[in-house]
Design a protein around this motif. Structure first.
Motif, short mmCIF file in Angstrom:
data_model
loop_
_atom_site.label_atom_id
_atom_site.label_comp_id
_atom_site.label_asym_id
_atom_site.label_seq_id
_atom_site.Cartn_x
_atom_site.Cartn_y
_atom_site.Cartn_z
N MET A 1 32.08 37.84 15.88
CA MET A 1 31.61 38.63 17.03
C MET A 1 30.10 38.42 17.23
N ALA A 2 29.68 38.24 18.47
CA ALA A 2 28.26 37.97 18.73
C ALA A 2 27.43 39.23 18.45
N PRO A 3 26.19 39.05 17.98
CA PRO A 3 25.32 40.19 17.67
C PRO A 3 24.99 41.01 18.92
N ARG A 4 24.60 42.26 18.69
CA ARG A 4 24.43 43.19 19.81
C ARG A 4 23.00 43.45 20.21
N THR A 5 22.06 42.63 19.77
CA THR A 5 20.71 42.74 20.31
C THR A 5 20.36 41.39 20.91
N GLU A 6 19.46 41.40 21.91
CA GLU A 6 19.19 40.18 22.65
C GLU A 6 18.63 39.06 21.75
N ASP A 7 17.70 39.41 20.85
CA ASP A 7 17.10 38.40 19.98
C ASP A 7 18.13 37.77 19.05
N ALA A 8 18.92 38.64 18.44
CA ALA A 8 19.92 38.14 17.50
C ALA A 8 20.99 37.33 18.24
N THR A 21 34.92 37.02 25.59
CA THR A 21 34.85 37.90 26.75
C THR A 21 34.52 39.34 26.37
N THR A 22 35.13 39.81 25.28
CA THR A 22 34.99 41.23 24.93
C THR A 22 33.72 41.51 24.13
N ASP A 23 32.96 40.47 23.78
CA ASP A 23 31.71 40.68 23.03
C ASP A 23 30.63 41.27 23.94
N TRP A 24 29.71 41.98 23.33
CA TRP A 24 28.50 42.40 24.05
C TRP A 24 27.71 41.15 24.41
N MET A 25 27.06 41.12 25.57
CA MET A 25 26.17 40.00 25.89
C MET A 25 25.02 40.48 26.76
N PRO A 26 23.84 39.84 26.62
CA PRO A 26 22.69 40.25 27.44
C PRO A 26 23.01 40.04 28.93
N ASP A 27 22.44 40.87 29.80
CA ASP A 27 22.68 40.77 31.24
C ASP A 27 22.31 39.39 31.78
N ASP A 28 21.18 38.86 31.27
CA ASP A 28 20.72 37.57 31.76
C ASP A 28 21.72 36.46 31.42
N TYR A 29 22.28 36.54 30.21
CA TYR A 29 23.28 35.56 29.79
C TYR A 29 24.51 35.63 30.70
N LEU A 88 34.16 37.67 33.69
CA LEU A 88 32.75 38.00 33.49
C LEU A 88 32.27 39.04 34.50
N GLY A 89 33.16 39.41 35.43
CA GLY A 89 32.83 40.53 36.32
C GLY A 89 32.78 40.23 37.80
N LYS A 90 32.94 38.96 38.20
CA LYS A 90 32.91 38.68 39.64
C LYS A 90 34.31 38.28 40.12
N PRO A 91 34.93 39.08 40.98
CA PRO A 91 36.29 38.78 41.43
C PRO A 91 36.37 37.46 42.22
N ARG A 92 37.54 36.84 42.16
CA ARG A 92 37.72 35.56 42.83
C ARG A 92 37.51 35.65 44.34
N ASP A 93 37.99 36.75 44.93
CA ASP A 93 37.80 36.92 46.37
C ASP A 93 36.33 36.88 46.74
N GLN A 94 35.53 37.53 45.89
CA GLN A 94 34.09 37.56 46.13
C GLN A 94 33.50 36.14 46.02
N CYS A 95 33.99 35.38 45.03
CA CYS A 95 33.52 33.99 44.87
C CYS A 95 33.84 33.18 46.13
N LEU A 96 35.06 33.36 46.64
CA LEU A 96 35.47 32.57 47.80
C LEU A 96 34.72 33.02 49.06
N ASP A 97 34.51 34.33 49.17
CA ASP A 97 33.73 34.84 50.31
C ASP A 97 32.31 34.26 50.29
#
Lengths: 301, 95
Positions: A1-8, A21-29, A88-97
């Motif tokens: 499991m990926a670490p839960r702070t941005e630096d780590a 998918t279910t791991d915590w990840m920085p917003d920028d990533y 990752l949070g962006k629906p396909r319809d939105q991608c196509l739009d």
């Protein structure tokens, strides 16, 4: 499991660690992943349009079937890729739009016209070769679900390159006119091909490399393309339209004329010679097939 | 619409491995899409489609290392020295 702070987390991906998918990840990533993977999905979907134009005009039934299979594969790839974006949070319809509204990008090579059957061969051979170099590097992507589907995609792409090379070989062993069609296509596509891997930004300055979304820098990918394919072009007696192109015997690196970066920028921001036509076609077909999706969802509900 | 996870078996007898996911309104469509996306090129001997909600993930599937558990592993057994001694005692050492 990926670490839960941005630096780590950053250290984790830079050491070759992967993220699920279910791991915590920085917003920028997450934002960088969505942008990169969505553009890949868009490119697969838009990439079928130049080839689709040739299905009806393919010279033999065999070629027509192969081209159709290739189009089917690429659309399949876009489905797999958009699915990763959705998680990752962006629906396909939105991608196509966003795609048809011109808000998101797709690869430069899919903004150009296909003038002759020679272009179809050169696209399937050299454009796919350039693409597979980027895609193979994605097998090591820090985002594991994307890396996993790339395995399947790379496997299918290898048939596409062979198909392209077979088309080109058939033409260069044909009439003088057929050979000329291939040479003209190489001349037309060389500029966009050299722009394909992007500006030579150092890997360490590339945010996509920083997060190990990409595993190699742009210039590294371009050098790999030149190394693999220029000798293959030359051995067929074809020429490359760049007087500066040569391999440095000492460094092993290729010299070439600086690609036209302003053209690349123009094209990918929606001003390519076929950008609007192809987006119009995508928009129209999306509208025309909307009823199918409605019926399917209503039936299934 | 629901997300379904797809597991592929590359050839008969091989383990099923996660291939990816798809979105479908029901099982019938999930089956059809799985064939389209993962079986089109005969690349799968068999497929499983599983609704994502049916999957339970176990975060840390380890048994705590509270004491030395080498005896459970192949590398926990070093026979070289003992075997040498046993051969010497038995007088079966070959020169």
């Amino acid at each position: 499991m990926a670490p839960r702070t941005e630096d780590a987390f950053l250290a984790h991906v830079q050491q070759g660690g992967q993220v699920e998918t279910t791991d915590w990840m920085p917003d920028d990533y997450r934002a960088k992943l969505v942008k990169f993977i969505e553009m890949h999905g868009n490119s697969e979907l838009m990439g079928v349009l130049p080839e689709r134009e040739w299905i009806l005009r393919a010279p033999t039934l065999q070629r027509k079937l192969a081209l159709t299979a290739k189009v089917q594969d690429e659309v399949g790839h876009s489905q797999l890729i958009y699915r990763v974006v959705e998680d990752l949070g962006k629906p396909r319809d939105q991608c196509l739009d966003d795609l048809v509204a011109g808000k998101t990008k797709f690869h430069n090579v899919f903004h150009y016209p296909t003038k002759t059957w020679g272009d179809v061969g050169v696209i399937a051979w050299l454009v796919d070769a350039a693409a597979i170099i980027s895609q193979k590097a994605l097998l090591k992507c820090s985002y594991a679900p994307y890396a996993r589907i790339m395995k399947k995609i790379c496997w299918e792409e290898s048939f596409h390159i062979l198909h392209g090379r077979d088309v080109v070989l058939a033409m260069v062993t044909g009439t003088a006119e057929q050979r000329e069609l291939v040479q003209e296509a190489v001349n037309r596509w060389w500029g966009p091909l050299m722009q394909f891997h992007g500006n030579p930004i150092a890997a360490d300055d590339d945010p996509m490399y920083l997060w190990r979304i990409k595993s190699q820098g742009n210039e590294e990918a371009r050098q790999q393309f030149l190394d693999g394919y220029v000798p293959q072009i030359w051995e067929l007696g074809l020429t490359v339209p760049d007087p500066e192109l040569r391999k440095d015997a000492d460094t092993g690196g290729w010299h070439y004329t600086e690609p036209d970066w302003s053209e690349l920028k123009q094209v990918v921001t929606g001003h390519g010679p076929r950008t609007q036509d192809r987006l119009d076609l995508r928009r129209t077909s999306r509208e025309e097939t909307a009823w199918v999706r409605e019926v399917v969802l209503a039936e299934a509900a | 619409m629901a997300v379904w996870e797809v597991f592929r078996q590359e050839r008969e007898g091989a383990p099923f491995q996660h291939g990816g996911a798809l979105e479908a309104p029901n099982e019938e469509f999930a089956r059809a899409y799985a064939i389209e996306l993962y079986g089109r090129r005969n690349e799968s001997a068999a497929l499983w489609v599983v609704p994502r909600e049916a999957i339970r993930e176990i975060d840390r599937p380890y048994v705590a290392e509270v004491f030395d558990r080498d005896y459970r592993r192949v590398d926990g057994y070093s026979l070289k020295v003992k075997l040498k001694e046993a051969r010497e005692r038995a007088g079966t050492v070959s020169d």
